[in-house]
Design a protein around this motif. Sequence first.
Motif, mmCIF file in Angstrom:
data_model
loop_
_atom_site.group_PDB
_atom_site.id
_atom_site.type_symbol
_atom_site.label_atom_id
_atom_site.label_comp_id
_atom_site.label_asym_id
_atom_site.label_seq_id
_atom_site.Cartn_x
_atom_site.Cartn_y
_atom_site.Cartn_z
ATOM 1 N N ILE A 165 62.587 5.485 30.467
ATOM 2 C CA ILE A 165 63.024 5.916 31.791
ATOM 3 C C ILE A 165 61.975 5.534 32.865
ATOM 4 O O ILE A 165 62.252 5.583 34.053
ATOM 5 C CB ILE A 165 63.378 7.434 31.831
ATOM 6 C CG1 ILE A 165 64.215 7.764 33.082
ATOM 7 C CG2 ILE A 165 62.152 8.323 31.779
ATOM 8 C CD1 ILE A 165 65.519 7.055 33.194
ATOM 9 N N PHE A 166 60.791 5.100 32.421
ATOM 10 C CA PHE A 166 59.777 4.628 33.379
ATOM 11 C C PHE A 166 59.997 3.158 33.757
ATOM 12 O O PHE A 166 59.328 2.620 34.621
ATOM 13 C CB PHE A 166 58.367 4.813 32.802
ATOM 14 C CG PHE A 166 57.942 6.265 32.763
ATOM 15 C CD1 PHE A 166 57.195 6.817 33.805
ATOM 16 C CD2 PHE A 166 58.295 7.078 31.708
ATOM 17 C CE1 PHE A 166 56.813 8.148 33.783
ATOM 18 C CE2 PHE A 166 57.917 8.409 31.668
ATOM 19 C CZ PHE A 166 57.176 8.956 32.709
ATOM 20 N N THR A 167 60.960 2.503 33.077
ATOM 21 C CA THR A 167 61.221 1.089 33.377
ATOM 22 C C THR A 167 62.711 0.800 33.581
ATOM 23 O O THR A 167 63.070 -0.187 34.191
ATOM 24 C CB THR A 167 60.713 0.180 32.227
ATOM 25 O OG1 THR A 167 61.220 0.709 30.987
ATOM 26 C CG2 THR A 167 59.195 0.133 32.174
ATOM 27 N N GLU A 168 63.584 1.664 33.069
ATOM 28 C CA GLU A 168 65.035 1.435 33.144
ATOM 29 C C GLU A 168 65.651 2.325 34.223
ATOM 30 O O GLU A 168 65.114 3.386 34.539
ATOM 31 C CB GLU A 168 65.694 1.804 31.799
ATOM 32 C CG GLU A 168 65.241 0.975 30.621
ATOM 33 C CD GLU A 168 65.746 -0.460 30.720
ATOM 34 O OE1 GLU A 168 66.849 -0.655 31.254
ATOM 35 O OE2 GLU A 168 65.015 -1.368 30.280
ATOM 36 N N PRO A 169 66.842 1.929 34.753
ATOM 37 C CA PRO A 169 67.477 2.771 35.780
ATOM 38 C C PRO A 169 68.114 4.043 35.218
ATOM 39 O O PRO A 169 68.206 5.061 35.909
ATOM 40 C CB PRO A 169 68.567 1.862 36.362
ATOM 41 C CG PRO A 169 68.787 0.782 35.365
ATOM 42 C CD PRO A 169 67.535 0.645 34.551
ATOM 43 N N LEU A 170 68.559 3.962 33.950
ATOM 44 C CA LEU A 170 69.388 5.035 33.402
ATOM 45 C C LEU A 170 69.206 5.033 31.892
ATOM 46 O O LEU A 170 69.218 3.975 31.272
ATOM 47 C CB LEU A 170 70.829 4.642 33.749
ATOM 48 C CG LEU A 170 72.012 5.408 33.246
ATOM 49 C CD1 LEU A 170 72.112 6.702 34.044
ATOM 50 C CD2 LEU A 170 73.292 4.595 33.476
ATOM 51 N N VAL A 171 69.020 6.213 31.314
ATOM 52 C CA VAL A 171 68.863 6.274 29.857
ATOM 53 C C VAL A 171 69.750 7.398 29.326
ATOM 54 O O VAL A 171 69.788 8.492 29.906
ATOM 55 C CB VAL A 171 67.379 6.539 29.479
ATOM 56 C CG1 VAL A 171 67.239 6.784 27.982
ATOM 57 C CG2 VAL A 171 66.488 5.373 29.905
ATOM 58 N N PHE A 172 70.481 7.109 28.253
ATOM 59 C CA PHE A 172 71.273 8.143 27.583
ATOM 60 C C PHE A 172 70.567 8.484 26.291
ATOM 61 O O PHE A 172 70.145 7.587 25.562
ATOM 62 C CB PHE A 172 72.672 7.616 27.229
ATOM 63 C CG PHE A 172 73.512 7.295 28.438
ATOM 64 C CD1 PHE A 172 74.277 8.275 29.045
ATOM 65 C CD2 PHE A 172 73.536 6.008 28.959
ATOM 66 C CE1 PHE A 172 75.065 7.981 30.160
ATOM 67 C CE2 PHE A 172 74.313 5.702 30.068
ATOM 68 C CZ PHE A 172 75.082 6.689 30.672
ATOM 69 N N SER A 173 70.451 9.760 25.971
ATOM 70 C CA SER A 173 69.902 10.096 24.659
ATOM 71 C C SER A 173 70.697 11.274 24.113
ATOM 72 O O SER A 173 71.422 11.955 24.855
ATOM 73 C CB SER A 173 68.422 10.445 24.750
ATOM 74 O OG SER A 173 68.291 11.788 25.131
ATOM 75 N N LYS A 174 70.572 11.469 22.803
ATOM 76 C CA LYS A 174 71.316 12.566 22.188
ATOM 77 C C LYS A 174 70.318 13.464 21.487
ATOM 78 O O LYS A 174 69.585 13.003 20.600
ATOM 79 C CB LYS A 174 72.306 11.981 21.187
ATOM 80 C CG LYS A 174 73.420 12.906 20.828
ATOM 81 C CD LYS A 174 74.445 12.128 20.014
ATOM 82 C CE LYS A 174 75.698 12.924 19.788
ATOM 83 N NZ LYS A 174 76.707 12.145 19.092
ATOM 84 N N THR A 175 70.230 14.715 21.895
ATOM 85 C CA THR A 175 69.382 15.667 21.172
ATOM 86 C C THR A 175 70.231 16.886 20.874
ATOM 87 O O THR A 175 71.044 17.293 21.705
ATOM 88 C CB THR A 175 68.149 16.123 22.005
ATOM 89 O OG1 THR A 175 68.484 16.122 23.364
ATOM 90 C CG2 THR A 175 66.932 15.299 21.770
ATOM 91 N N VAL B 68 71.701 12.580 30.124
ATOM 92 C CA VAL B 68 71.603 11.381 30.953
ATOM 93 C C VAL B 68 70.361 11.512 31.815
ATOM 94 O O VAL B 68 70.220 12.478 32.567
ATOM 95 C CB VAL B 68 72.830 11.247 31.890
ATOM 96 C CG1 VAL B 68 72.796 9.908 32.596
ATOM 97 C CG2 VAL B 68 74.116 11.416 31.120
ATOM 98 N N TYR B 69 69.451 10.541 31.687
ATOM 99 C CA TYR B 69 68.242 10.525 32.521
ATOM 100 C C TYR B 69 68.459 9.498 33.628
ATOM 101 O O TYR B 69 68.833 8.365 33.350
ATOM 102 C CB TYR B 69 67.027 10.099 31.687
ATOM 103 C CG TYR B 69 66.666 11.093 30.616
ATOM 104 C CD1 TYR B 69 67.324 11.103 29.396
ATOM 105 C CD2 TYR B 69 65.661 12.042 30.844
ATOM 106 C CE1 TYR B 69 66.994 12.027 28.409
ATOM 107 C CE2 TYR B 69 65.319 12.957 29.867
ATOM 108 C CZ TYR B 69 65.991 12.950 28.653
ATOM 109 O OH TYR B 69 65.668 13.858 27.688
ATOM 110 N N LEU B 70 68.215 9.898 34.879
ATOM 111 C CA LEU B 70 68.458 9.005 36.010
ATOM 112 C C LEU B 70 67.157 8.671 36.718
ATOM 113 O O LEU B 70 66.434 9.579 37.130
ATOM 114 C CB LEU B 70 69.333 9.702 37.053
ATOM 115 C CG LEU B 70 70.719 10.141 36.636
ATOM 116 C CD1 LEU B 70 71.396 10.854 37.788
ATOM 117 C CD2 LEU B 70 71.509 8.907 36.257
#
Length: 455
Positions: free
Chosen positions: A41-51, A57-59
């Motif tokens: 998330i420090f380099t991408e616009p959007l990250v999905f993860s499953k916990t 959704v990280y924006l």
Amino acid sequence: MDTAIDSNNELKTRFPLTPQSTLGALVAIVRNPLDALPPSIFTEPLVFSKTAGEIKVYLADPALIHEALVKNADSLGKGDQVRRALGPALGQGLLTADGAHWKWQRQSVAGAFRHDKLLGLQPAMIAVAERTRDRWLENGQGTLDVGHEMMRTTFDIIVDTMMSGGHGIDVGKVETGISDFLRPTGWAFALGLVHAPEWLPYPGRSKAKAAVTFLRSSLQSVIEERRKSPDDRCDLVNMLLSASDLETDRTMTDAEIVDNLMTFITAGHETTALGLAWTFDLLSRNPDVERKVLSEIDKVTQGRPVTADDVSKLVYTRQVFSEAMRLYPPAPIITRTALEDFRLGEYLIPAGTVLIVPIYAVHHHASLWQDAEIFDPDRFTPEAAKARHRYAYMPFGAGPRVCIGNAFAVMEAVAILAVLLQKVRLAAIEPQTPKPVMKVTLRPDKTIRMKLVLR
Ligand code: HEM
């Protein structure tokens, strides 16, 4: 990539998941939620993860943040984790409430934060900063705990300006109480993540509970006192006492007023104090910037005491505080839960999804900031600020839930810096800046002790 296009609305309904171990995430959340952020998330616009079986959704892309927090604000609520971690202290006050209950509370207190009202509070802010300065000058050269000093100063400001003095609230006890309450919040967030029962014990829980009981009962006495001897002061306490919901005509119960006083006292002093503590540390490690700030303060004040008129003229000092909050955003992560399905970029986000806006990652993001780790207040000249996306920098959040105290905070921070730096400098003692640890707010992992140097 595990994606698919929904044939009805052309929106993707399956997400490219970044693997994240639930146990790893839980341990990190308890220790320091910043370490639980997916590194991408420090380099991408959007990250999905499953916990724990749920998608998060990280924006970090400013345009997507705008789409979520501003355009789709009505589709988002504060969510169960926030309620679980902060609800015991803040109840359903302005920070934690949703929907109509949030709206009437926001309307009821908005008047206290109008620009003209804030200008009128500047002399009180300066007077409190002068008390801190005089205490420091009396004690002479030595070392001090800058975090504690700033907490005390911003606490006095919030109580003097919003509660007309607060009638004998014990600052030291309240400060300890707030720390005791915030310390185990990582546990509350982590247990909320796996939907563990709310009664489950965890380290620090009973101390936090005792702190909340103490804090709430102190504020209850303020309300009782004011009801016994009413006055026509136009402060937050009287605004809350006289607030009435336009739709239902009802007024606030004492418990609801306490919810809001707790909210304003905690949200309204800790954050600014931490921003200032990080600022002092950064100044001491960047002598060129420090020289420029001192020279601006000297030039604007011409050696006489700082006045309310000076505050808006201290442009570089404000840039320094803004840049400190970029590197160390006092509220480093905000979260929402989708109340209904909504569109986010090319995706359809289903109701119930948790959205995380990691302000800390946005402020350090490789594609938004050049040499992101370098302290450079020139990033905040008006021209530089105009050239960037509005939500590349968002220490106060965004959309209708943006911090109601943002202008108050910047005003008091600049006033405090000017009053103190006119007479003293603080020099670093530790060789390195402490590590930032999130306990709802972004705290240093150890006390920032600094050496007082008279100017
Ligand atoms: C540097 C100082 C501050 C920072 C970095 C800060 C940051 C924030 C952020 C990020 C939010 C949005 C949270 C979210 O969207 O979930 C927020 C909300 C809020 N802040 Fe601040 N804040 C600061 C100072 C203050 C002050 C001085 C006050 C009051 C005098 C205050 C009162 C509030 C309240 C009541 C809310 C909830 C607003 C709502 O939901 O309508 N804050 N703050």
